[in-house]
Write an enzyme that holds these catalytic residues in place. Sequence first.
Site, PDB file in Angstrom:
ATOM      1  N   GLY A  22      37.817  45.472  30.723  1.00 26.57           N
ATOM      2  CA  GLY A  22      38.947  44.822  30.034  1.00 26.57           C
ATOM      3  C   GLY A  22      38.943  45.131  28.552  1.00 26.57           C
ATOM      4  N   ILE A  24      38.386  43.192  25.654  1.00 26.25           N
ATOM      5  CA  ILE A  24      37.214  42.793  24.856  1.00 26.25           C
ATOM      6  C   ILE A  24      35.925  43.282  25.524  1.00 26.25           C
ATOM      7  CG2 ILE A  24      35.971  40.869  23.774  1.00 26.25           C
ATOM      8  CD1 ILE A  24      38.581  39.234  23.915  1.00 26.25           C
ATOM      9  N   GLY A  48      41.852  44.806  33.841  1.00 25.45           N
ATOM     10  CA  GLY A  48      40.998  45.829  33.212  1.00 25.45           C
ATOM     11  C   GLY A  48      41.453  47.220  33.642  1.00 25.45           C
ATOM     12  N   LEU A  88      33.164  37.628  30.730  1.00 27.03           N
ATOM     13  CA  LEU A  88      34.519  37.738  30.174  1.00 27.03           C
ATOM     14  C   LEU A  88      35.593  37.839  31.240  1.00 27.03           C
ATOM     15  CD1 LEU A  88      32.551  39.346  27.918  1.00 27.03           C
ATOM     16  CD2 LEU A  88      34.752  39.377  26.790  1.00 27.03           C
ATOM     17  N   THR A 107      40.475  32.338  39.861  1.00 32.86           N
ATOM     18  CA  THR A 107      39.548  33.256  39.186  1.00 32.86           C
ATOM     19  C   THR A 107      38.772  32.532  38.095  1.00 32.86           C
ATOM     20  OG1 THR A 107      41.237  34.935  39.452  1.00 32.86           O
ATOM     21  CG2 THR A 107      39.393  35.511  38.022  1.00 32.86           C
ATOM     22  N   TYR A 165      45.907  27.141  32.424  1.00 33.18           N
ATOM     23  CA  TYR A 165      44.895  28.033  31.859  1.00 33.18           C
ATOM     24  C   TYR A 165      43.898  27.237  31.015  1.00 33.18           C
ATOM     25  CZ  TYR A 165      43.014  31.957  29.139  1.00 33.18           C
ATOM     26  OH  TYR A 165      42.188  32.868  28.530  1.00 33.18           O
ATOM     27  N   LYS A 169      39.842  26.649  31.833  1.00 29.28           N
ATOM     28  CA  LYS A 169      38.792  27.036  30.899  1.00 29.28           C
ATOM     29  C   LYS A 169      37.988  25.821  30.425  1.00 29.28           C
ATOM     30  CE  LYS A 169      38.737  31.480  30.387  1.00 29.28           C
ATOM     31  NZ  LYS A 169      37.469  32.199  30.615  1.00 29.28           N
TER      32      LYS A 169
END
Length: 335
Positions: A22, A24, A48, A88, A107, A165, A169
């Site tokens: 990906g 980063i 990615g 990540l 995910t 989202y 997280k």
Amino acid sequence: MKPSEGAQKTKDKTILVTGGAGFIGSHLVDRFLGEGCRVIAVDDLSTGRLENIAQHKDNHRFQCIVDSILNESLMDEVVAQCDEVYHLAAAVGVKLIMNRPVETLETNVRGTEVVLRCANRHKKKVLITSTSEVYGKAMDDNGGAPLREDGNSLIGPTSRRRWAYACSKALDEFLALAYHEEKKLPVIVVRLFNTVGPRQTGQYGMVVPNFVQKALLNKPIIVYGDGSQSRSFTHVADVVEAMVRLMGEPRALGQVINVGNPQEITIRELAELVKEMTGSQSEIEYLPYERAYGPGFEDMRRRCPDISKLKELTGFSPRVDLRGIIESVIAHFQS
Ligand code: UDP
């Protein structure tokens, strides 16, 4: 963790980067291969791209496994082989989250669950990347003061998809901290603020690559809402440096740390700056949020980090300013 690990030379280390193909992740891969480490990337190529890591395809110290982090037997095997894990892999980008909410939630929640479970089984140090999204609308609510890790979050209702989202997280963060406290797993959580740089694509809605690509083509630059919302952008090289330093700092274990650049700009000013720096003939147009993202969208007005904790722990603060960030994105799309 073995007592000798702290003294282990960098080049003897094996690093696992989930999401290593990906945006980063691939910069982290570059960094560690550059230092002579062995690097394993696990990436399902959902967002990615192999071209992000193509420069390493003949490097015998590098292995890219194209698979999902939800494949626990695979993850268990790879985590066992490595010394440190940078996690990540995630569903990222507001557009993606608005369009594919089920995938985002699965995910982000189950993936981190697998990574932490495997890291715990083998007692490996792990850095979990979270996001400034977890603050939600807190900055609007706290009189505009920059966001601190110990401040409150203000998340919108579950009927508004964007917040899925943030919640996924936030759950990752809770789980990581629980593993640290209950099982003594060496864990660090970083909250990344809008990260920008070469290899980020405009495809998932991110504003800087979008504006630069449109400007270079002299096509309209589309500002969502009235453009008075602001963001703080950080160059990916600074994000990588901050993460690596935090991983080497024992006082960061069990902590949540903001990683971002406090320099703030409104999206309208950003559009004007990109236009000026590219010498573009593009018009700047305004599009209502519901037409940009569909119904059920709520934006945050401002999002700027307080980075005193990062500075105190690592002595580091971001070095690339906004013009430098935009220049690197322009150079990337021109090459
Ligand atoms: N945005 C915009 N035009 C675009 C993409 C994004 O005006 O083509 C706005 C978006 O509504 C938000 C800001 O730019 O207010 C940053 O968006 P991005 O998706 O990059 O990151 P976010 O901070 O929303 O996660």
